[in-house]
Design a protein around this motif. Structure first.
Motif, PDB file in Angstrom:
ATOM      1  N   SER A  30       6.674  -3.666 -10.775  1.00 44.55           N
ATOM      2  CA  SER A  30       7.297  -2.439 -10.258  1.00 44.55           C
ATOM      3  C   SER A  30       7.823  -2.739  -8.859  1.00 44.55           C
ATOM      4  CB  SER A  30       6.285  -1.291 -10.249  1.00 44.55           C
ATOM      5  OG  SER A  30       5.241  -1.579  -9.346  1.00 44.55           O
ATOM      6  N   ALA A  67       6.553  -1.947  -6.052  1.00 41.54           N
ATOM      7  CA  ALA A  67       5.458  -2.347  -5.161  1.00 41.54           C
ATOM      8  C   ALA A  67       4.127  -2.029  -5.834  1.00 41.54           C
ATOM      9  CB  ALA A  67       5.554  -1.601  -3.842  1.00 41.54           C
ATOM     10  N   THR A  90       0.652  -2.328  -8.148  1.00 41.21           N
ATOM     11  CA  THR A  90       0.319  -2.610  -9.540  1.00 41.21           C
ATOM     12  C   THR A  90       1.231  -1.798 -10.451  1.00 41.21           C
ATOM     13  OG1 THR A  90      -1.970  -3.016  -8.916  1.00 41.21           O
ATOM     14  CG2 THR A  90      -1.560  -2.557 -11.233  1.00 41.21           C
ATOM     15  N   ASN A 105       1.172   5.009 -11.336  1.00 40.60           N
ATOM     16  CA  ASN A 105       2.300   5.865 -10.917  1.00 40.60           C
ATOM     17  C   ASN A 105       3.639   5.138 -10.971  1.00 40.60           C
ATOM     18  OD1 ASN A 105       0.330   8.064  -9.462  1.00 40.60           O
ATOM     19  ND2 ASN A 105       2.371   8.825  -9.979  1.00 40.60           N
ATOM     20  N   ALA A 107      -3.772   2.632  -3.788  1.00 39.97           N
ATOM     21  CA  ALA A 107      -4.927   3.524  -3.937  1.00 39.97           C
ATOM     22  C   ALA A 107      -6.234   2.788  -3.650  1.00 39.97           C
ATOM     23  CB  ALA A 107      -4.951   4.107  -5.351  1.00 39.97           C
ATOM     24  N   TYR A 150      -1.583  10.117  -3.853  1.00 43.66           N
ATOM     25  CA  TYR A 150      -0.409   9.558  -3.181  1.00 43.66           C
ATOM     26  C   TYR A 150       0.382  10.741  -2.629  1.00 43.66           C
ATOM     27  CZ  TYR A 150      -1.060   4.882  -5.203  1.00 43.66           C
ATOM     28  OH  TYR A 150      -1.528   3.651  -5.527  1.00 43.66           O
ATOM     29  N   GLU A 205       1.115   3.362   5.600  1.00 51.94           N
ATOM     30  CA  GLU A 205       1.796   2.086   5.793  1.00 51.94           C
ATOM     31  C   GLU A 205       0.859   0.875   5.675  1.00 51.94           C
ATOM     32  OE1 GLU A 205       4.833   3.092   5.268  1.00 51.94           O
ATOM     33  OE2 GLU A 205       5.703   2.042   6.985  1.00 51.94           O
ATOM     34  N   ILE A 206       0.008   0.916   4.661  1.00 51.38           N
ATOM     35  CA  ILE A 206      -0.989  -0.152   4.489  1.00 51.38           C
ATOM     36  C   ILE A 206      -0.293  -1.509   4.357  1.00 51.38           C
ATOM     37  CG2 ILE A 206      -3.012  -0.868   3.136  1.00 51.38           C
ATOM     38  CD1 ILE A 206      -2.893   1.889   1.810  1.00 51.38           C
ATOM     39  N   LYS A 262       1.457  -2.954   6.433  1.00 53.85           N
ATOM     40  CA  LYS A 262       2.728  -3.076   7.160  1.00 53.85           C
ATOM     41  C   LYS A 262       2.478  -3.016   8.672  1.00 53.85           C
ATOM     42  CE  LYS A 262       4.993  -0.489   3.509  1.00 53.85           C
ATOM     43  NZ  LYS A 262       5.842   0.664   3.233  1.00 53.85           N
ATOM     44  N   GLU A 281       4.660   5.606   4.089  1.00 56.57           N
ATOM     45  CA  GLU A 281       4.004   5.957   2.826  1.00 56.57           C
ATOM     46  C   GLU A 281       2.534   6.277   3.099  1.00 56.57           C
ATOM     47  OE1 GLU A 281       5.898   3.694  -0.644  1.00 56.57           O
ATOM     48  OE2 GLU A 281       5.429   2.157   0.838  1.00 56.57           O
ATOM     49  N   VAL A 337      -1.482   7.379   1.583  1.00 63.04           N
ATOM     50  CA  VAL A 337      -2.511   7.670   0.585  1.00 63.04           C
ATOM     51  C   VAL A 337      -3.472   8.650   1.256  1.00 63.04           C
ATOM     52  CG1 VAL A 337      -4.350   6.734  -0.867  1.00 63.04           C
ATOM     53  CG2 VAL A 337      -2.331   5.335  -0.380  1.00 63.04           C
TER      54      VAL A 337
HETATM   55  N1  SAM Z   1       2.174   1.165  -8.149  1.00 62.70           N
HETATM   56  C1  SAM Z   1       1.927   1.461  -6.777  1.00 62.70           C
HETATM   57  C2  SAM Z   1       0.508   1.041  -6.404  1.00 62.70           C
HETATM   58  O1  SAM Z   1      -0.057   0.212  -7.086  1.00 62.70           O
HETATM   59  O2  SAM Z   1      -0.002   1.519  -5.394  1.00 62.70           O
HETATM   60  C3  SAM Z   1       2.202   2.919  -6.467  1.00 62.70           C
HETATM   61  C4  SAM Z   1       3.612   3.350  -6.724  1.00 62.70           C
HETATM   62  S1  SAM Z   1       3.939   4.993  -6.281  1.00 62.70           S
HETATM   63  C5  SAM Z   1       5.512   5.199  -6.974  1.00 62.70           C
HETATM   64  C6  SAM Z   1       4.324   4.875  -4.570  1.00 62.70           C
HETATM   65  C7  SAM Z   1       3.296   5.566  -3.670  1.00 62.70           C
HETATM   66  O3  SAM Z   1       2.206   4.686  -3.423  1.00 62.70           O
HETATM   67  C8  SAM Z   1       3.818   5.906  -2.286  1.00 62.70           C
HETATM   68  O4  SAM Z   1       4.518   7.146  -2.272  1.00 62.70           O
HETATM   69  C9  SAM Z   1       2.550   5.994  -1.475  1.00 62.70           C
HETATM   70  O5  SAM Z   1       1.901   7.235  -1.677  1.00 62.70           O
HETATM   71  C10 SAM Z   1       1.730   4.875  -2.111  1.00 62.70           C
HETATM   72  N2  SAM Z   1       1.952   3.618  -1.362  1.00 62.70           N
HETATM   73  C11 SAM Z   1       2.643   2.547  -1.779  1.00 62.70           C
HETATM   74  N3  SAM Z   1       2.639   1.593  -0.830  1.00 62.70           N
HETATM   75  C12 SAM Z   1       1.927   2.086   0.214  1.00 62.70           C
HETATM   76  C13 SAM Z   1       1.556   1.588   1.493  1.00 62.70           C
HETATM   77  N4  SAM Z   1       1.934   0.385   1.898  1.00 62.70           N
HETATM   78  N5  SAM Z   1       0.804   2.376   2.297  1.00 62.70           N
HETATM   79  C14 SAM Z   1       0.410   3.605   1.898  1.00 62.70           C
HETATM   80  N6  SAM Z   1       0.738   4.126   0.700  1.00 62.70           N
HETATM   81  C15 SAM Z   1       1.482   3.381  -0.127  1.00 62.70           C
END
Ligand code: SAM
Length: 284
Positions: free
Chosen positions: A87, A89, A91, A95, A121, A165, A193-194, A196, A224, A226
């Motif tokens: 995907s 980003a 797993t 989602n 997550a 999320y 922003e985990i 980052k 982003e 959580v």
């Molecule tokens: N498949 C992804 C995963 O394994 O976490 C999640 C995909 S979902 C479409 C995207 C959401 O994941 C974001 O809106 C945010 O809530 C969360 N997310 C993704 N990357 C993140 C990060 N670096 N820091 C915090 N939240 C993040």
């Protein structure tokens, strides 16, 4: 080794959620070796592949086309192809699209191999300081206020740690709704922003999360998130006698809530937390 004769393999390959160093050696190897990569966004995945000098065929697989693409991919797998699912980003499938394809693979006896790797997550949960023994993942909360509030209300007495999320657009509204539906004193952790540059993990009671978000406009304009909410804790059956309440009431006239609870608990040798929860419940 593929134990299922004549069929290919679908690899579920997690990719970084920010820091590119979080890709695993195995993920790189699989992305190099497979016959094709099914990805949410070709441009996005190309950047990742270029960074690791991987050359491979990319096929678009996202929430808008996954139903049509499932049959194509299953046919390729039945012809013995190895396919990686990624995907944008983290797993895949969490989602993100993919579970229907995986279900079809199981039905057709096609081997599915998941690789461990980044997931926002679980990464957030691991740093939350909230119990991880039992947790539930709720993904994105509904965007409509009423539906969101109903869902949060139904989770008020959820005892497991809850993971959500949330987008930057709704973070303030969502925290307000958590305060109203779950309570201002519930402990919450925001993981932003985990992995980052501007990563931050902040925990406090719900009512204090809101001013924290508002004090820096980046916290509601960018990035982003959580959200992790501590599970519901049943008030222990503590004996709060009239004597204890009297002490507390007198102290409260001249001291803050925190100080009054602290001193009362010391005088009567009872748990500070239990008294705090009791007092909060009575005040509410
Ligand atoms: N498949 C992804 C995963 O394994 O976490 C999640 C995909 S979902 C479409 C995207 C959401 O994941 C974001 O809106 C945010 O809530 C969360 N997310 C993704 N990357 C993140 C990060 N670096 N820091 C915090 N939240 C993040």
């Amino acid at each position: 080794m593929n134990l299922l004769k004549n069929t290919g393999t679908l690899y579920i390959v997690p990719t970084p959620i920010g820091n590119l160093l979080d890709i695993t050696y195995r993920a790189i190897e699989i992305l190099q070796e497979v016959n094709l990569i099914a990805c949410e966004n070709i441009k996005h995945t190309n950047i990742l592949l270029q960074h690791f000098n991987i050359k491979n065929i990319l096929i678009s697989f996202n929430k808008n086309n996954e139903i049509q693409k499932n049959n194509i991919l299953v046919k390729e797998l039945q012809n013995g192809k190895k396919i990686a699912l990624v995907s944008n980003a983290g797993t895949p499938v969490i989602n993100d699209p993919g579970y229907l394809l995986i279900k079809q693979c199981h039905l057709f006896n096609i081997k599915v191999i998941p690789l461990p790797g980044p997931c926002a997550a679980i990464t957030a949960l691991s740093a939350s300081g909230i119990s991880t023994n039992r947790f539930c993942y709720e993904g994105f909360l509904p965007s409509k206020k009423k539906t969101r509030c109903n869902l949060l209300h139904s989770l008020k007495k959820e005892e497991r740690t809850m993971i959500f999320y949330e987008t930057k657009y709704r973070i303030i509204e969502t925290i307000k709704d958590i305060i109203n539906e779950i309570g201002q004193n519930r402990h919450i952790v925001i993981a932003r922003e985990i992995t980052k540059k501007w990563e931050v993990i902040y925990g406090n009671k719900a009512s204090l999360i809101l001013p924290w978000i508002k004090e820096d406009k980046n916290r509601f304009n960018k990035g982003e998130n959580v959200i992790i909410i501590d599970g519901y804790k049943e008030l222990k059956n503590i004996n709060i006698s009239d004597k204890i309440i009297n002490t507390f009431t007198i102290l409260r006239k001249i001291l803050s809530l925190k100080e009054s609870v602290f001193i009362t608990s010391k005088i009567h040798k009872i748990s500070k937390n239990n008294l705090y929860q009791y007092v909060i419940k009575k005040i509410k």
